[in-house]
Write a protein that holds these residues in place. Structure first.
Motif, PDB file in Angstrom:
ATOM      1  N   THR A 279       0.828  -1.208   0.000  1.00 25.19           N
ATOM      2  CA  THR A 279       0.000   0.000   0.000  1.00 25.19           C
ATOM      3  C   THR A 279       0.864   1.260   0.000  1.00 25.19           C
ATOM      4  O   THR A 279       0.562   2.237  -0.695  1.00 25.19           O
ATOM      5  N   SER A 280       1.947   1.228   0.767  1.00 32.05           N
ATOM      6  CA  SER A 280       2.827   2.392   0.856  1.00 32.05           C
ATOM      7  C   SER A 280       3.447   2.722  -0.492  1.00 32.05           C
ATOM      8  O   SER A 280       3.434   3.875  -0.934  1.00 32.05           O
ATOM      9  N   PHE A 281       4.008   1.717  -1.158  1.00 33.07           N
ATOM     10  CA  PHE A 281       4.673   1.965  -2.439  1.00 33.07           C
ATOM     11  C   PHE A 281       3.675   2.409  -3.507  1.00 33.07           C
ATOM     12  O   PHE A 281       3.987   3.262  -4.341  1.00 33.07           O
ATOM     13  N   ILE A 282       2.475   1.831  -3.474  1.00 29.28           N
ATOM     14  CA  ILE A 282       1.485   2.169  -4.504  1.00 29.28           C
ATOM     15  C   ILE A 282       0.832   3.518  -4.221  1.00 29.28           C
ATOM     16  O   ILE A 282       0.663   4.354  -5.117  1.00 29.28           O
ATOM     17  N   ALA A 283       0.475   3.751  -2.946  1.00 27.68           N
ATOM     18  CA  ALA A 283      -0.327   4.933  -2.612  1.00 27.68           C
ATOM     19  C   ALA A 283       0.484   6.204  -2.435  1.00 27.68           C
ATOM     20  O   ALA A 283      -0.025   7.306  -2.680  1.00 27.68           O
ATOM     21  N   LEU A 284       1.768   6.084  -2.015  1.00 23.06           N
ATOM     22  CA  LEU A 284       2.541   7.284  -1.683  1.00 23.06           C
ATOM     23  C   LEU A 284       2.628   8.288  -2.827  1.00 23.06           C
ATOM     24  O   LEU A 284       2.360   9.479  -2.620  1.00 23.06           O
ATOM     25  N   PRO A 285       2.984   7.890  -4.054  1.00 25.05           N
ATOM     26  CA  PRO A 285       3.051   8.894  -5.130  1.00 25.05           C
ATOM     27  C   PRO A 285       1.714   9.584  -5.390  1.00 25.05           C
ATOM     28  O   PRO A 285       1.682  10.784  -5.690  1.00 25.05           O
ATOM     29  N   PHE A 286       0.603   8.834  -5.261  1.00 22.09           N
ATOM     30  CA  PHE A 286      -0.711   9.438  -5.480  1.00 22.09           C
ATOM     31  C   PHE A 286      -1.033  10.454  -4.386  1.00 22.09           C
ATOM     32  O   PHE A 286      -1.656  11.484  -4.651  1.00 22.09           O
ATOM     33  N   ALA A 287      -0.599  10.166  -3.162  1.00 22.56           N
ATOM     34  CA  ALA A 287      -0.823  11.111  -2.062  1.00 22.56           C
ATOM     35  C   ALA A 287       0.090  12.330  -2.191  1.00 22.56           C
ATOM     36  O   ALA A 287      -0.340  13.465  -2.003  1.00 22.56           O
ATOM     37  N   LEU A 288       1.356  12.101  -2.540  1.00 20.12           N
ATOM     38  CA  LEU A 288       2.303  13.198  -2.662  1.00 20.12           C
ATOM     39  C   LEU A 288       1.946  14.136  -3.818  1.00 20.12           C
ATOM     40  O   LEU A 288       2.280  15.321  -3.798  1.00 20.12           O
ATOM     41  N   GLY A 289       1.270  13.591  -4.816  1.00 18.15           N
ATOM     42  CA  GLY A 289       0.938  14.387  -5.991  1.00 18.15           C
ATOM     43  C   GLY A 289      -0.221  15.354  -5.795  1.00 18.15           C
ATOM     44  O   GLY A 289      -0.492  16.169  -6.685  1.00 18.15           O
ATOM     45  N   ILE A 290      -0.891  15.287  -4.661  1.00 18.39           N
ATOM     46  CA  ILE A 290      -2.036  16.171  -4.429  1.00 18.39           C
ATOM     47  C   ILE A 290      -1.620  17.638  -4.497  1.00 18.39           C
ATOM     48  O   ILE A 290      -2.263  18.469  -5.134  1.00 18.39           O
ATOM     49  N   PHE A 291      -0.521  17.978  -3.827  1.00 19.27           N
ATOM     50  CA  PHE A 291      -0.037  19.359  -3.820  1.00 19.27           C
ATOM     51  C   PHE A 291       1.380  19.418  -4.382  1.00 19.27           C
ATOM     52  O   PHE A 291       2.189  18.534  -4.110  1.00 19.27           O
ATOM     53  N   PRO A 292       1.698  20.452  -5.146  1.00 24.29           N
ATOM     54  CA  PRO A 292       3.071  20.595  -5.650  1.00 24.29           C
ATOM     55  C   PRO A 292       4.029  20.966  -4.524  1.00 24.29           C
ATOM     56  O   PRO A 292       3.654  21.643  -3.567  1.00 24.29           O
ATOM     57  N   GLN A 293       5.276  20.494  -4.616  1.00 23.91           N
ATOM     58  CA  GLN A 293       6.297  20.846  -3.621  1.00 23.91           C
ATOM     59  C   GLN A 293       6.675  22.320  -3.727  1.00 23.91           C
ATOM     60  O   GLN A 293       6.869  22.999  -2.729  1.00 23.91           O
ATOM     61  N   LYS A 294       6.776  22.798  -4.955  1.00 27.46           N
ATOM     62  CA  LYS A 294       7.105  24.205  -5.184  1.00 27.46           C
ATOM     63  C   LYS A 294       5.807  24.942  -5.461  1.00 27.46           C
ATOM     64  O   LYS A 294       5.203  24.795  -6.516  1.00 27.46           O
TER      65      LYS A 294
END
Length: 326
Positions: A279-294
């Motif tokens: 779940t961590s490997f699959i879900a993390l990019p989708f969660a991180l992509g919600i908001f831009p870092q910059k």
């Protein structure tokens, strides 16, 4: 990040379109790739050299080698300090660093001592990750850091122990619902403490402001409290989003599997570990992509001093950018 390397020429933000959610997902998957932990010091220096040459017009166009160099820096270097983030606290180590404490928190029937231990361990890791990756405009003092840590631990332990005591007494719900609610107690504790943690650890940024830059020239324009509030607020929301799939899906799936199969303690631990890891490997990019870092903001949303500001070259600044922090 590659933005920490000096030079008059800006690198492309990503090989993907960061204005789209899917582009940020793909970018996040690259930056959080655990293989980036294997980058050696010589590879890091080579990547810095390549990016420096591009930003100073010695290399004219992006090449696959240059894209890889940018990825190495984005996953290793802090954008404000230009120094490598301590290895266990990089985004490329996020899943692996959190795996042990997540498995610990989601272990069924922990008891009071086990609950306290794993909540303290989780908040200790959170504080370390927050400190290593936060916007460095106003670093916390040791006293502020210890105060924030103590309050975050108190919040997580109070919520976890309080809900563990309340859930079994919910007589109006079915035993199965109580079981599910009990398995979700760690999620409630992590989310509540995570939000408290972010605002406590980064309260100095809100009070004093963070550095904002002209979007076109990357020239620093000053500090903004409104930009800091925006950055910290988005980070707090992202913590909830990041924790939701990892802390919710594995325990719910495990409950369903336990009804169909009889697990030994060892096989239950292995199943729990596998579910959390996948779940961590699959879900993390989708969660991180919600908001831009910059982050980018129109100057009209900032303080009055930015409304009619001009860059050193004389052009009117329309938008500013700043590092949101993690």
């Amino acid at each position: 990040m590659a933005s920490a390397i000096p030079g008059p020429r800006n690198l492309p933000e990503s090989a993907y379109d960061l204005d789209t959610y899917w582009g940020r997902v793909l970018h996040s998957a690259e930056v959080s790739d655990p293989r980036m932990l294997l980058v050696t010091k010589s590879q890091l220096e080579k990547s810095k050299d390549l990016v420096y040459k591009y930003k100073n017009n010695e290399i004219k166009s992006m090449t696959p080698e240059l894209w890889h160099a940018k990825l190495v820096l984005d996953s290793t270097i802090h954008p404000d300090t230009g120094e490598p983030v301590l290895l266990p606290f990089r985004m490329s180590s996020y899943v692996l660093s959190n795996l042990v404490v997540t498995v610990g928190m989601l272990t069924p029937n922990l008891g009071t001592i086990g609950t306290l231990f794993w909540q303290i361990a989780n908040q200790s890791l959170n504080v370390a990750i927050n400190t290593a990756n936060a916007n460095k405009s106003h670093p916390l003092t040791t006293h502020q850091l210890l105060t924030s840590y103590g309050l975050a631990v108190s919040a997580s332990c109070s919520v976890a122990l309080g809900l563990n005591a309340i859930v079994p007494r919910l007589k109006a719900v079915s035993p199965n619902t109580r079981l599910i609610l009990g398995r979700l107690v760690p999620f409630a504790a992590v989310v509540s403490a995570g939000v408290v943690n972010v605002f406590l650890m980064r309260g100095q940024e809100i009070r004093k402001g963070i550095t904002v830059y002209d979007q076109d020239s990357a020239e620093p324009l000053g500090t903004s409290q409104r930009a800091a509030t925006f950055a910290v607020g988005q980070t707090a929301i992202s913590r909830v989003i990041n924790a939701t799939p990892i802390m919710v899906l594995p325990p719910l799936i495990l409950v369903r599997l336990q009804k169909k199969f009889k697990f030994s303690p060892r096989s239950e631990l292995f199943t729990n570990l596998s579910l959390i890891l996948a779940t961590s490997f699959i879900a993390l990019p989708f969660a991180l992509g919600i908001f831009p870092q910059k982050c980018s903001l129109d100057v009209k949303h900032l303080e009055d001093k930015f409304k009619d500001i001009k860059s050193s070259s004389g052009h009117a600044v329309k938008k500013v950018v700043f590092n949101r922090g993690m």
